[in-house]
Design an enzyme around this catalytic site. Structure first.
Site, PDB file in Angstrom:
ATOM      1  N   ASP A 161      18.266  30.852  30.928  1.00  0.00           N
ATOM      2  CA  ASP A 161      19.451  31.612  30.300  1.00  0.00           C
ATOM      3  C   ASP A 161      18.992  31.705  28.924  1.00  0.00           C
ATOM      4  OD1 ASP A 161      21.248  33.662  29.985  1.00  0.00           O
ATOM      5  OD2 ASP A 161      22.948  32.420  31.129  1.00  0.00           O
ATOM      6  N   TRP A 195      18.371  38.818  29.473  1.00  0.00           N
ATOM      7  CA  TRP A 195      19.313  40.225  29.882  1.00  0.00           C
ATOM      8  C   TRP A 195      18.360  41.357  29.400  1.00  0.00           C
ATOM      9  CZ3 TRP A 195      21.408  36.990  25.577  1.00  0.00           C
ATOM     10  CH2 TRP A 195      21.836  35.846  26.085  1.00  0.00           C
ATOM     11  N   GLY A 196      17.007  41.378  29.764  1.00  0.00           N
ATOM     12  CA  GLY A 196      16.401  42.502  29.526  1.00  0.00           C
ATOM     13  C   GLY A 196      16.172  43.079  28.035  1.00  0.00           C
ATOM     14  N   ASP A 217      24.912  41.165  32.040  1.00  0.00           N
ATOM     15  CA  ASP A 217      25.611  40.823  33.299  1.00  0.00           C
ATOM     16  C   ASP A 217      26.210  42.112  34.210  1.00  0.00           C
ATOM     17  OD1 ASP A 217      24.741  38.444  32.345  1.00  0.00           O
ATOM     18  OD2 ASP A 217      26.879  37.507  32.389  1.00  0.00           O
TER      19      ASP A 217
HETATM   20  C1  GLA Z   1      24.827  34.684  31.011  1.00  0.00           C
HETATM   21  C2  GLA Z   1      23.999  35.161  32.447  1.00  0.00           C
HETATM   22  C3  GLA Z   1      24.943  35.090  33.641  1.00  0.00           C
HETATM   23  C4  GLA Z   1      25.409  33.572  33.726  1.00  0.00           C
HETATM   24  C5  GLA Z   1      26.195  33.171  32.512  1.00  0.00           C
HETATM   25  C6  GLA Z   1      26.517  31.649  32.582  1.00  0.00           C
HETATM   26  O1  GLA Z   1      25.685  35.370  30.906  1.00  0.00           O
HETATM   27  O2  GLA Z   1      23.589  36.424  32.076  1.00  0.00           O
HETATM   28  O3  GLA Z   1      24.062  35.392  34.605  1.00  0.00           O
HETATM   29  O4  GLA Z   1      24.299  32.653  34.089  1.00  0.00           O
HETATM   30  O5  GLA Z   1      25.568  33.443  31.238  1.00  0.00           O
HETATM   31  O6  GLA Z   1      27.225  31.308  31.393  1.00  0.00           O
END
Ligand code: GLA
Length: 408
Positions: A161, A195-196, A217
């Site tokens: 992440d 997240w792109g 997300d």
């Molecule tokens: C981010 C990621 C999610 C998840 C959360 C966990 O938001 O994009 O997919 O893994 O963190 O905290």
């Protein structure tokens, strides 16, 4: 022959073998690092986050892994059981990461061993920053140490992440972890999660990623922006134009499935499964496998749809038609076939006509369509076929020409 001569021949042979893999429009370096040989089709599995959030434990993971087998999901192709955020405890005096002792009282290797004993693979989560999105220890400054720890535990998949990464550049940070994973000596699928934000489709494979999130997300809703999270249609719209970046070993990831989590209708969940398959997306279930109903199980284990997702050509689909709330997406498959999704985004039933010309086929051609949700082969048609598509739902088909299409 001199060693220089031999080297030249080896290099030339390597180039010749490699060349057809690269599409003309893509630079060769695109493939340079996606060389761990993993994820030749989009990864399939389950991840704890969408349903359980921080509420993870050894007992939960083992229960979900058992359910992956008993529900028929393993037989349908699902493999990875992935613990998302919140498994971490603290680092020991040497800096080695330890799982939360209350949630994972016997350590992580025991959990991995159990998952492996079921014939499944084990995945875990970390973050390129000092802390994860939920404030647990991240891997910044501990990349090689963490990769070794994961390898010792038997980790097969790492989701990485991007929270709390001030001052880091994603491509470099992800490449560091990819190097660390490679140095660990264990084959580990590497899932990037920025997240792109920095267009990872452009550099994700070169940085060693097997898949990369393309958006913020997902949330369990048909559409809309909900804080940091996006509904299904909003995620879908952000996939347009990204198809050329995906292929065997390196996939666009529009985030995990919400099927069975209760916020959408079964028809909407069928649409998510259809669209993710046409997108050659990873199929990572995000529901409670141990307590899913028959409808949810039927969606997640629809082998005809899974076969589209897993088609070994690995070509991501694209929209070929749009008129108001009606959309048609298509994806080439092995054997000269195509998969097609007719999507009704809106709230009224629509008649959507699929014309062969939209599939790049001659206007007149005897074609056999198969409905992948009704599991029915439809009567041969020659120019097109019209489908009634209920509100917020999708029809999914494959087409097989009855005789080879002639050009001209
Ligand atoms: C981010 C990621 C999610 C998840 C959360 C966990 O938001 O994009 O997919 O893994 O963190 O905290």
């Amino acid at each position: 022959m001199s060693s220089v001569g031999r080297l030249t021949i080896v290099l030339l042979a390597a180039l010749l073998i490699r060349a057809p893999l690269a599409r003309a429009s893509e630079p060769m370096h695109f493939y340079a690092r996606a060389a761990n040989g993993l994820a030749l089709t989009p990864p399939m599995g389950w991840n704890s986050w969408n349903h359980f959030g921080c509420n993870v434990s050894a007992a939960l993971i083992e229960r979900e892994a058992r359910a992956m087998v008993s529900s028929g999901m393993k037989a349908a192709g699902y493999r990875y059981v992935i613990i998302d955020d919140c498994w971490q405890g603290t680092r020991d005096a040497n800096g080695t990461i330890r799982p939360d002792p209350k949630r994972f009282p016997h350590g992580m290797k025991v959990v991995a061993d159990y998952v492996h004993s079921l014939g499944l693979k084990f995945g875990i989560y970390s973050d390129a920053g000092a802390q994860t999105c939920q404030g647990r220890p991240g891997s910044r400054g501990h990349e090689y140490q963490d990769a070794l720890t994961y390898a010792r535990w038997g980790v097969d998949y790492l989701k990485y992440d991007w929270c709390n990464t001030g001052g880091l550049r994603p491509r470099a940070a992800y490449a560091t972890m990819a190097d660390a994973l490679r140095a660990s000596g264990r084959p580990i699928v590497f899932s990037l999660c920025d997240w792109g934000v920095r267009k990872p489709w452009r550099w994700g494979a070169a940085a060693g990623g097997n898949l990369w999130r393309t958006t913020h997300d997902i949330t369990d809703a048909w559409s809309g922006v909900h804080g940091f999270s996006l509904g299904l249609l909003n995620i879908l719209d952000e996939q347009v134009g990204l198809a050329r970046y995906a292929g065997p070993g390196h996939w666009n990831d529009p985030d995990m499935l919400e099927i069975g989590n209760g916020g959408m209708s079964d028809a909407e969940y069928r649409a998510q499964f259809s669209l993710w398959a046409i997108l050659a997306a990873p199929l990572i279930a995000g529901n409670d496998l141990a307590h899913m109903d028959a409808a949810t199980r039927a969606i997640l284990t629809n082998r005809e749809v899974i076969a589209v997702d897993q088609d070994r050509l690995g070509i991501e689909g694209q929209p070929v038609y749009r008129d108001g709330e009606a959309e048609i997406w298509a994806r080439p498959l092995t054997g000269g076939r195509q998969a097609v999704v007719l999507l009704n985004r809106g709230t009224h039933t629509l008649s959507i006509r699929l014309k062969w010309s939209e599939l790049g086929l001659p206007g007149y051609l005897p074609l056999r369509l198969r409905d992948l949700w009704r599991h029915k082969t439809l009567p041969v048609a020659t120019r097109g076929m019209t489908f009634k598509v209920p509100p917020t739902s999708a029809v999914m088909l494959t087409e097989t020409p009855l005789r080879p299409a002639r050009s001209g």
